[in-house]
Design a protein around this motif. Structure first.
Motif, PDB file in Angstrom:
ATOM      1  N   ARG A  55       0.852  -1.168   0.090  1.00  0.00           N
ATOM      2  CA  ARG A  55       0.019  -0.356   0.238  1.00  0.00           C
ATOM      3  C   ARG A  55       0.911   1.331  -0.276  1.00  0.00           C
ATOM      4  NH1 ARG A  55      -5.367   1.095  -1.184  1.00  0.00           N
ATOM      5  NH2 ARG A  55      -6.793  -0.960  -1.044  1.00  0.00           N
TER       6      ARG A  55
ATOM      7  N   ILE B 186       0.406   1.376  15.598  1.00  0.00           N
ATOM      8  CA  ILE B 186       1.988   0.937  15.905  1.00  0.00           C
ATOM      9  C   ILE B 186       2.257   2.031  14.576  1.00  0.00           C
ATOM     10  CG2 ILE B 186       2.146  -1.255  16.847  1.00  0.00           C
ATOM     11  CD1 ILE B 186       1.999  -2.493  14.026  1.00  0.00           C
TER      12      ILE B 186
ATOM     13  N   HIS C 236       0.539   5.121  -1.633  1.00  0.00           N
ATOM     14  CA  HIS C 236       0.366   6.415  -1.680  1.00  0.00           C
ATOM     15  C   HIS C 236       1.559   6.938  -2.112  1.00  0.00           C
ATOM     16  CE1 HIS C 236      -1.956   5.556   1.827  1.00  0.00           C
ATOM     17  NE2 HIS C 236      -1.841   4.021   2.166  1.00  0.00           N
TER      18      HIS C 236
ATOM     19  N   LYS D 210     -12.346 -13.731  -1.225  1.00  0.00           N
ATOM     20  CA  LYS D 210     -11.047 -14.360  -0.540  1.00  0.00           C
ATOM     21  C   LYS D 210     -10.585 -15.072   0.788  1.00  0.00           C
ATOM     22  CE  LYS D 210      -8.979  -9.324  -2.876  1.00  0.00           C
ATOM     23  NZ  LYS D 210      -8.309  -8.263  -1.983  1.00  0.00           N
TER      24      LYS D 210
ATOM     25  N   SER E 220     -13.540  -9.635   2.238  1.00  0.00           N
ATOM     26  CA  SER E 220     -14.343 -10.123   1.373  1.00  0.00           C
ATOM     27  C   SER E 220     -14.458 -11.417   1.410  1.00  0.00           C
ATOM     28  CB  SER E 220     -14.317  -9.016   0.023  1.00  0.00           C
ATOM     29  OG  SER E 220     -12.997  -9.856  -0.009  1.00  0.00           O
TER      30      SER E 220
ATOM     31  N   VAL F 153      -3.535  -0.681  12.856  1.00  0.00           N
ATOM     32  CA  VAL F 153      -2.540  -0.426  11.921  1.00  0.00           C
ATOM     33  C   VAL F 153      -2.485   0.453  11.154  1.00  0.00           C
ATOM     34  CG1 VAL F 153      -1.327  -1.721  10.541  1.00  0.00           C
ATOM     35  CG2 VAL F 153      -1.877  -3.258  12.024  1.00  0.00           C
TER      36      VAL F 153
ATOM     37  N   GLY G 122      -5.211   1.771   7.547  1.00  0.00           N
ATOM     38  CA  GLY G 122      -6.852   1.211   6.654  1.00  0.00           C
ATOM     39  C   GLY G 122      -6.855   2.182   5.576  1.00  0.00           C
TER      40      GLY G 122
ATOM     41  N   VAL H 179       8.313  -5.412   4.303  1.00  0.00           N
ATOM     42  CA  VAL H 179       6.843  -4.232   5.107  1.00  0.00           C
ATOM     43  C   VAL H 179       5.973  -4.606   5.759  1.00  0.00           C
ATOM     44  CG1 VAL H 179       5.645  -1.925   4.480  1.00  0.00           C
ATOM     45  CG2 VAL H 179       7.761  -2.149   3.920  1.00  0.00           C
TER      46      VAL H 179
ATOM     47  N   GLY I   7      -9.042  -6.985   7.550  1.00  0.00           N
ATOM     48  CA  GLY I   7      -7.774  -6.987   6.681  1.00  0.00           C
ATOM     49  C   GLY I   7      -6.889  -7.966   6.737  1.00  0.00           C
TER      50      GLY I   7
ATOM     51  N   ALA J 257       5.062   1.002  11.721  1.00  0.00           N
ATOM     52  CA  ALA J 257       6.625  -0.557  11.722  1.00  0.00           C
ATOM     53  C   ALA J 257       8.047   0.185  10.995  1.00  0.00           C
ATOM     54  CB  ALA J 257       5.763  -1.761  10.984  1.00  0.00           C
TER      55      ALA J 257
ATOM     56  N   TYR K 112     -17.434  -8.552   5.425  1.00  0.00           N
ATOM     57  CA  TYR K 112     -17.566  -6.947   5.746  1.00  0.00           C
ATOM     58  C   TYR K 112     -18.429  -6.431   5.109  1.00  0.00           C
ATOM     59  CZ  TYR K 112     -13.841  -5.377   1.806  1.00  0.00           C
ATOM     60  OH  TYR K 112     -13.604  -5.149   1.127  1.00  0.00           O
ATOM     61  N   ARG K 113     -18.511  -6.838   3.774  1.00  0.00           N
ATOM     62  CA  ARG K 113     -19.414  -6.616   2.905  1.00  0.00           C
ATOM     63  C   ARG K 113     -21.270  -6.868   3.221  1.00  0.00           C
ATOM     64  NH1 ARG K 113     -15.281  -7.364  -2.389  1.00  0.00           N
ATOM     65  NH2 ARG K 113     -14.882  -5.630  -2.223  1.00  0.00           N
TER      66      ARG K 113
ATOM     67  N   VAL L 261     -11.567 -11.026   9.416  1.00  0.00           N
ATOM     68  CA  VAL L 261     -12.549  -9.925   8.227  1.00  0.00           C
ATOM     69  C   VAL L 261     -11.978  -9.597   6.894  1.00  0.00           C
ATOM     70  CG1 VAL L 261     -14.033  -7.348   8.415  1.00  0.00           C
ATOM     71  CG2 VAL L 261     -14.023  -8.893  10.349  1.00  0.00           C
TER      72      VAL L 261
END
Ligand SMILES: NC(=O)c1ccc[n+]([C@@H]2O[C@H](COP(=O)([O-])OP(=O)(O)OC[C@H]3O[C@@H](n4cnc5c(N)ncnc54)[C@H](OP(=O)(O)O)[C@@H]3O)[C@@H](O)[C@H]2O)c1
Length: 335
Positions: free
Chosen positions: A52, A279, A56, A192, A189, A247, A249, A140, A164, A281, A207-208, A187
């Motif tokens: 991720r 956190i 970003h 997965k 989708s 962590v 989101g 990471v 996640g 990391a 979660y959907r 949790v």
């Protein structure tokens, strides 16, 4: 050890981001091959992990990142990518842990390239038993999950919720929490769910279709990696002396990206028996060694489900942001 620094006129192929226009604008170009400075290593990249953070840096979002030194108007570091696995081909002054020919994994500056520079302290030796692609998806996400699970202070038999669970960090967090003796609910989708179960989760909640905070189960620890669920709702399903580790989101405000939750958690934590914490990391040799030791021992496995060639590095990052990757993906630069 004598420094072996290749000439600075050499070139390399790299996936480059010149503007904050997003992953679709990442293009492979021929650029000057970087030269390792003191304490740095030049890595011939075999594979690079997708995470991720790369998205970003390609978008400049959340905006607060730009104020943190990543470049106000465009990325300061034009080559994308951070996680790396490859072979040391040059060492800078003062490097003592590595020599040319060593196979390594860790984090680098601009790993979506044939060559990348890494700090000596952010690399470890790649175990022979691991492929370069599998090694490249550890740093990471693996280090973040390790820190989150350590912070969750899990006791054998604890009920642990991982929000996640199907993502990069989550795929490691589920396995590490199970290894600590937890009964893990993941949790993710629905598509997965099988992956999350295969990582050791006892239950998977989509979660959907289901709001986990509206269910009756109370957890000893919650590791929150996806979804930006409000703090008060998470606290509702956390035991009175439970631990919440935030962590990250996606989908928060454009300025801070929802990072205010971590801050609020730390403040509220002062007034409750629950432990509420965020956190941050940082990749370093010690947690990387801890992870590779577990992987070699067979108690942890990178959930590598997809690879892309260097020319499709931008597509890989776009796919991650769109939720099209389960677990981890790698850009394979050289087989
Ligand atoms: N604090 C740190 O030091 C640190 C380090 C690394 C990453 N992070 C942050 O941690 C977050 C996750 O990173 P990642 O690399 O694991 O990302 P990722 O691979 O994209 O995974 C995101 C996960 O969140 C899940 N998700 C999406 N919406 C959700 C919702 N509403 N409720 C519950 N789960 C939801 C996804 O599920 P599906 O894919 O199944 O939809 C997926 O499992 C990012 O925000 C990242 O910036 C923080």
């Amino acid at each position: 050890m004598t420094a072996t620094v290749p000439t600075s006129t050499a070139t390399t192929r790299a996936a480059v981001q010149r503007e904050y226009t997003g992953p679709e604008a990442i293009r492979v170009e021929t650029v000057e091959r970087p030269t390792p400075g003191p304490g740095e290593v030049l890595v011939e990249v075999r594979a690079a992990g997708v995470d991720r953070g790369v998205w970003h840096l390609a978008t400049g979002r959340p905006l607060v990142m730009r104020l943190m030194g990543f470049g106000l108007t465009h990325p300061r570091q034009p080559v994308a990518g951070s996680d790396v696995a490859g072979v040391v081909v040059g060492i800078g002054e003062g490097v003592t842990r590595f020599a040319a020919g060593d196979e390594v994994l860790g984090t680098a500056t601009g790993s979506f390239a044939e060559h990348a520079i890494a700090k000596e302290g952010q690399l470890v030796r790649k175990p022979d038993a691991m492929s370069f692609a599998a090694a490249a998806v550890v740093p990471v996400s693996g280090v973040t999950a390790l820190k989150a699970v350590e912070r969750a202070a899990i006791e054998p038999g604890d009920r642990v919720l991982v929000l996640g669970a199907s993502g990069g960090v989550g795929s490691y967090a589920v396995q590490l929490a199970v290894a600590a003796g937890a009964r893990v609910t993941g949790v993710a989708s629905g598509a997965k769910a099988d992956l999350v179960r295969s990582l050791g989760a006892t239950d998977v909640i989509d979660y959907r279709t289901t709001d986990v905070t509206a269910l009756a189960t109370i957890y000893d620890a919650i590791i929150d990696i996806g979804g930006l669920t409000p703090l008060r709702r998470l606290r509702r399903i956390l035991g009175t002396e439970g631990t919440l580790v935030i962590v990250g989101g996606e989908g928060g405000g454009s300025l801070t990206g929802g990072a205010g939750r971590q801050l609020r958690a730390s403040l509220v934590s002062l007034f409750t028996r629950q432990t509420l914490t965020g956190i941050l990391a940082v990749t370093a040799a010690e947690p990387l060694e801890a992870l590779t030791t577990r992987i070699v021992a067979g108690s942890l496995a990178p959930a590598l489900t997809r690879t892309y060639p260097l020319a499709q590095a931008g597509t890989a990052v776009a796919d991650l942001a769109a939720g099209r990757i389960a677990g981890k993906a790698a850009v394979v630069v050289q087989d």
